[in-house]
Enzyme design. Structure first.
Site, PDB file in Angstrom:
ATOM      1  CG  LEU A  94      -1.604  -1.892   1.060  1.00 49.21           C
ATOM      2  CD1 LEU A  94      -2.405  -1.114   2.584  1.00 49.21           C
ATOM      3  CD2 LEU A  94      -2.674  -1.962   0.683  1.00 49.21           C
ATOM      4  CE1 TYR A 115       0.064   8.702  -6.433  1.00 43.35           C
ATOM      5  CE2 TYR A 115      -1.916   8.055  -8.126  1.00 43.35           C
ATOM      6  CZ  TYR A 115      -1.910   8.022  -6.799  1.00 43.35           C
ATOM      7  OH  TYR A 115      -2.380   6.986  -5.482  1.00 43.35           O
ATOM      8  CG  ASN A 136     -11.892   9.748  -6.167  1.00 44.27           C
ATOM      9  OD1 ASN A 136     -10.910  10.367  -6.088  1.00 44.27           O
ATOM     10  ND2 ASN A 136     -12.548  10.108  -7.427  1.00 44.27           N
ATOM     11  N   PRO A 173     -42.408   9.301  42.128  1.00 44.96           N
ATOM     12  CG  PRO A 173     -41.189   9.121  43.682  1.00 44.96           C
ATOM     13  CD  PRO A 173     -41.462   9.689  42.675  1.00 44.96           C
TER      14      PRO A 173
END
Length: 400
Positions: free
Chosen positions: A65, A120, A149, A311
């Protein structure tokens, strides 16, 4: 199985390593008894090449990765994405380790459309071809994924994910910029990606070929892909995030069906909340009898509230035409009474936080709830199939 993860401190690596450790420690049973993780080697920039060498000699599977997304110089793309891949594969060859290797690539490696001149993308494409050549040379199994993405928890905002930036900024009351709301993105959620990575470990990865950016599923395809992605516009993403941001004021949970993009985005958005927003106040309607507080509204399925009776107090004494409720006493001791409005028969249910049960408040039946204790509050969770509408309350006083 001993697993090497490179880029372990990145967005994908961090999520993947967390689940691998869950499997290793016996905390996750999602992937079947056949998946056994004995060791997770986490390699990142802070680790040495000596550690990489050692782990390459021991590992049974590699998730590569590691990569460069935002270098100072474009030349660093090739060095970071192609150069490290060469180092990794050379180290595996040195140890004659032909274990399966997965490569994280990108849609930009298609070098098509808007990615046609992407440095890239060229570096990612070169890495892909290096892996394919490595497979041919050594016989090792390689799995090359071109991810679209990505989004999900732990994704770094203001880096390479518009979704992370929008989530972070809206959660922290910071401005966002959307130049063209109609731009469509293909998005892959991190949990869907991790699920596919776990399938890789079991040999159940999904194969395909690519035609430009289009995935063509094919059992003997050269590439791999994650079968679940979402296509949505920037404007739709921002609209959803603004809706999520108003939840503490409206109490409305948006529609988030199982598997939907909205469900995944909501979880992502929440992961960016600052600590000041993790808790928020609710409006308690308080009187001498106790309190009533609305907790959650839904768009189509009513609301959930919490009722506290002091109560000896009786609450209710009304009926509805269409509206119905669940009363669930979670603390204290009480009595629920119901009577069909044209009948004298009263049906009763003694209820207690020591024996939690759910009691229907039936349409056409007047009903109440009585705190039988002299000292303790009666705490009741109430579900109603409608959000209260003061213009159409469907609530009519009548003693049980």
């Amino acid at each position: 199985m001993k697993i090497l993860v490179t880029g372990a401190k990145g967005f994908v690596g961090k999520n993947l390593c967390a689940e691998l450790k869950n499997v290793k420690e016996g905390k996750s049973k999602c992937w079947g008894p056949e998946l056994v993780v004995d060791e997770v080697f986490e390699y990142d920039l802070g680790n040495s090449l000596q550690e990489l060498d050692e782990w390459c000699s021991k590992c049974d599977f590699v998730f590569n990765l590691a990569g460069v997304n935002r270098p100072k110089e474009t030349s660093e793309f090739m060095e970071g994405n192609f150069g490290f891949a060469s180092t990794l594969l050379d180290t595996l060859k040195k140890h004659k380790n032909t274990c399966p290797v997965m490569l994280s690539s990108s849609q930009q490696a298609s070098l098509t459309g808007r990615f046609g001149n992407s440095e890239y993308g060229r570096s990612k494409k070169a890495g892909e071809e290096l892996f394919f050549a490595y497979s041919e040379e050594t016989g090792a199994k390689v799995m090359v994924y071109r991810f679209p993405n990505l989004f999900g928890k732990w994704c770094r905002p203001n880096y390479n994910s518009a979704v992370a930036t929008f989530c972070n900024n809206i959660a922290n009351d910071l401005p966002i910029t959307v130049n063209d709301p109609s731009v469509e993105l293909e998005l892959l959620y991190i949990d869907d990606l991790v699920a596919e990575m776990m399938s890789c470990l079991k040999g159940d990865e999904h194969h395909c070929e690519f035609e430009g950016l289009d995935v063509l599923p094919q059992e003997d395809g050269r590439y791999c892909y994650v079968p679940t992605t979402h296509k949505i516009t920037l404007g739709e993403i921002v609209d959803l995030l603004h809706e999520f941001a108003t939840q503490p004021q409206t109490l409305t949970i948006p529609e988030i069906p199982e598997g939907s993009f909205a469900k995944k985005l909501y979880s992502t958005y929440l992961s960016y909340l600052p600590k000041e927003k993790v808790a928020f106040p609710l409006k308690m309607n308080v009187d001498q009898r106790g309190s009533f507080t609305e907790l959650v509204h839904t768009l189509n399925c009513g609301q959930v509230s919490i009722n506290i009776s002091k109560p000896g107090i009786t609450k209710g004494q009304h009926w509805h035409h269409t509206k119905w409720e669940f009363f669930i006493v979670v603390a204290g001791h009480g009595l629920i009474q119901e009577r069909k409005i044209d009948s004298d028969e009263v049906i009763e249910f003694e209820v207690s936080g020591d024996n939690i049960q759910c009691v229907h408040m039936l349409p056409g039946y007047t009903h109440n709830i009585i705190n039988l204790s002299d000292t303790e509050n009666l705490v009741t969770v109430m579900y109603c199939n409608e959000i209260f509408n003061p213009d159409k309350p469907d609530t009519y006083f009548e003693m049980v």
